[in-house]
Scaffold this motif. Structure first.
Motif: not given
Ligand SMILES: Nc1ncnc2c1ncn2[C@@H]1O[C@H](COP(=O)(O)OP(=O)(O)OP(=O)(O)O)[C@@H](O)[C@H]1O
Ligand SMILES: [Mg+2]
Length: 671
Positions: A78-90, A56-61, A216-223
């Motif tokens: 435990r359930t959310r382990k390994g998930i990537t929630l970041s900005t485009f830059h990170s 899941a990608v957000s706009f700012t840190n 990344f089989k499931y992708i979400m982009i905010d903003e």
């Protein structure tokens, strides 16, 4: 099981549709981000999709951190382990750390900030034989813009952006080449390079793109309305093996056109991804009716927008207010006074925000809040990491990690003083250029110069120490080894000033400490330096921070996107501020300013104040000011109050008032 009862039927549908493309196009405060959060929780908890498949990608840190927090309330660690929630830059940096070697860089690259960039541009311009004086800033931003369009130095002259008549373009072309070569030689990237390189990597090495798309089989982009063409290419590459992409956004909140964001990405999404499920959300959950009413009417005038209707069930609420202040100090004074009043009515300071168009509006507010002892936090304003002492230490850390980073090397080679003057430096620079080697390598061969020898010894030693010891311990050792506190004391005559500098260094240590607490084994030198360098213009959080403190938040309208506060002060609601003077002069995108105004108004949940000054100092001279065109047409939607204390004072009284006011200010500065 996670219950999706916290969502309305449309939101729920969006959350439950995890396969195939989904577009949520809806107004501010309609729960787009909330839907994404629940969608993630639903995937993890109810569908048992492994965290590492979710991006899941957000706009700012700050927005990414908020999303992390919201998800952590819904599912256990435990359930959310390994998930990537970041900005485009990170995200980009993560990809490059893994795969940039395909492009001929080393994976321990450094990221250069603006000052570093400028110094290379300066060097490039010096080499460019011309009797003209070029503005470094203009060239720098041209290069940035080109990178954001995915155009390399080689491609520039053939692109539609190149105008042979424009002599800046010739200079830019030259400097762009020079700049890029230097960066690669130093094993460094700048901010704009990050996505530029990822896209280049994916284009030239499709198998690498495929790896990430399969990961990344499931992708979400905010903003999503503020994505640019590079980000779009990145998303396309990531969805090359599947179509599980959900984007959310609001065309009315597109505010990064000036940086190359392209609103057609969201408007054409359905064409790019066939069989897109489009979901509209029309219920606003954030703001009381009078605020929403004002927002809807501000944005109505914007051209070429997709018509949207927004309703709310919170009909009761005070009318927004528009205050006229005398000047900028007075504007700051009445806002601070109101904040103190709110506080005495048990409002938390963390529920209050002051929003502005430009950072130049901040100083009077900072002064007032400090005098009144109201705790505050300026997002993106305080340049902690740009202070000399902090930059020195960061340069050491960077160099220990990437010895090819010549800028870092030159910065600290003689800090503290080791008797390495410019003659010695230049001799070695020439040698390095002749032998086409890195300055660091050349210095390693030095036999005679004691200063250089001891410097190289330190760097080598700490390359080991950082591998063996935890982060904070290693930094502490380094600072001691350098005798850095002594050095500060000797560098500043004034004891107080020296103390303040030493405190800065101590704060830096605290940041390292927090970082270590938070990230445990992942608190490596590499990750720490990265986090420091990623504290971009929208975000000055020290690493490891991110807990809500009881402070008023000050930030630009651009940085406020996606956030919400109970009480919002929108300051400088006047012509030449919002809309910005430049857009009026060039008659460029006034609508982008209007959308910015819409973003500001829709941050408020319970109450909104707007202020403007009747007079303001412009280039040192007082000048009359006028209410912003965005609200002038809508007087029935707010309550206007003339708050000028100066109204019935004589000229002498005004003078006295100002003197006492500034007197307080000066006293507090001396403290
Ligand atoms: N179905 C709902 N029930 C209760 N509260 C909701 C619901 N949907 C959203 N909210 C609340 O409304 C507020 C705004 O939601 P959110 O921030 O997700 O909106 P947004 O559409 O992302 O806004 P923006 O365009 O400003 O980013 C949040 O406080 C959120 O918790
Ligand atoms: Mg949002």
């Amino acid at each position: 099981m996670i219950s999706l009862d916290g969502l309305n039927p449309e939101q729920r549908e969006a959350a439950e549709t995890v396969e195939g493309p989904v577009l949520i196009l809806a107004g501010a405060g309609s729960g787009k981000t909330r839907t994404v959060t629940y969608r993630i929780a639903h995937m993890l908890q109810n569908l048992r999709i492994p965290g590492k498949q979710i991006l899941a990608v957000s706009f700012t840190n700050k927005a990414a951190a908020e999303m992390k927090e919201r998800v952590s309330h819904l599912v256990d660690s435990r359930t959310r382990k390994g998930i990537t929630l970041s900005t485009f830059h990170s995200l980009g940096i993560r990809i490059l750390r893994e795969d940039i070697h395909h492009l001929g860089y080393n994976n321990l690259f450094t990221i250069y900030d603006q000052a570093d960039q400028m110094s290379i541009v300066r060097e490039g311009l010096k080499n460019y034989r011309s009797n003209k004086n070029y503005d470094r800033g203009i060239i720098m931003s041209k290069i940035g813009l080109l990178k954001n369009q995915g155009i390399s130095a080689e491609e520039f002259p053939k692109s539609k952006y190149y105008d042979p008549e424009n002599n800046y373009d010739g200079a830019t072309e030259y400097v762009y080449h020079f700049y890029q070569e230097k960066l690669q030689f130093y094993n460094a990237l700048d901010f704009d390079d990050i996505l530029f390189m990822v896209v280049k990597l994916f284009k030239n090495f499709p198998e690498v793109a495929k790896k990430y798309s399969e990961r990344f089989k499931y992708i979400m982009i905010d903003e999503y309305q503020d994505t640019n063409s590079l980000q779009f290419s990145l998303i396309q590459a990531l969805t090359s093996t599947h179509q599980n992409i959900c984007v959310v956004g609001d065309d009315d909140q597109a505010i990064y056109g000036f940086r190359g964001a392209d609103i057609s990405n969201i408007l054409n999404f359905e064409k790019q991804y066939s069989n897109t499920k489009v979901i509209k959300l029309e219920q606003n959950y954030r703001s009381v009716f009078p605020i929403l009413d004002l927002a809807n009417n501000v944005i109505k005038e914007s051209k070429g927008r997709k018509e949207k209707t927004m309703r709310t069930t919170q009909m009761e609420g005070p009318l927004p207010q528009l205050w006229a202040a005398g000047d900028s100090d007075h504007e700051a004074a009445i806002v601070t006074e109101e904040i103190i009043k709110l506080q005495s009515n048990s409002v938390m300071l963390s529920d209050i925000a002051i929003l502005y168009r430009s950072n130049t509006q901040v100083p009077p507010f900072e002064d007032q809040l400090r005098i009144s002892q109201v705790p505050y936090n300026i997002i993106g304003g305080q340049k902690f990491y740009e202070k000399k002492e902090i930059k020195d230490i960061i340069a050491y850390l960077t160099l220990i990690q990437n010895s090819r980073d010549e800028l870092a090397l030159r910065r600290v080679l003689n800090v503290p003083n080791r008797g390495i003057g410019s003659v010695t430096l230049n001799k070695n620079l020439t040698l390095a250029a002749e032998q086409k080697r890195h300055l660091y390598q050349v210095l390693c061969d030095e036999q005679d110069h004691e200063g250089i020898k001891s410097f190289i010894e330190i760097i080598k030693k700490y390359q080991r120490v950082f591998n063996e010891k935890p982060l904070l311990a290693a930094i502490t050792d380094l600072v001691e080894e350098l005798n850095y506190y002594d050095f500060i004391e000797k560098s500043y005559d004034q004891a107080k000033l020296a103390q303040r500098k030493k405190d800065d260094v101590k704060n830096f240590m605290l940041a390292a400490d927090r970082f270590q607490d938070r990230y445990g084994e992942d608190a490596t030198l590499k990750n720490f330096v990265e986090r420091l360098l990623l504290a971009d213009s929208q975000d000055n959080q020290a690493p490891g921070e991110g807990f809500k403190k009881n402070e008023v938040t000050l930030m630009t309208l651009h940085a406020s996107k996606g956030l919400e506060y109970d009480y919002v002060f929108l300051i400088g609601m006047e012509e030449e501020i919002l809309p910005h003077k430049k857009t009026i002069q060039d008659n460029t995108d006034i609508d982008e300013e209007r959308r910015l105004c819409y973003v500001g108004v829709t941050r408020a949940r319970k109450k909104l104040w707007m202020t403007y000054a009747k007079e303001r100092k412009i280039y040192g001279k007082m000048a009359p000011r006028f209410k912003s065109r965005f609200v002038i047409e809508l007087p029935h939607l707010y309550k206007e109050l003339d708050r000028t204390n100066f109204g019935d004072m004589s000229e002498d009284e005004v003078k006295d008032f100002k003197k006492s006011f500034f007197g307080n200010l000066m006293d507090s500065l001396k403290e």
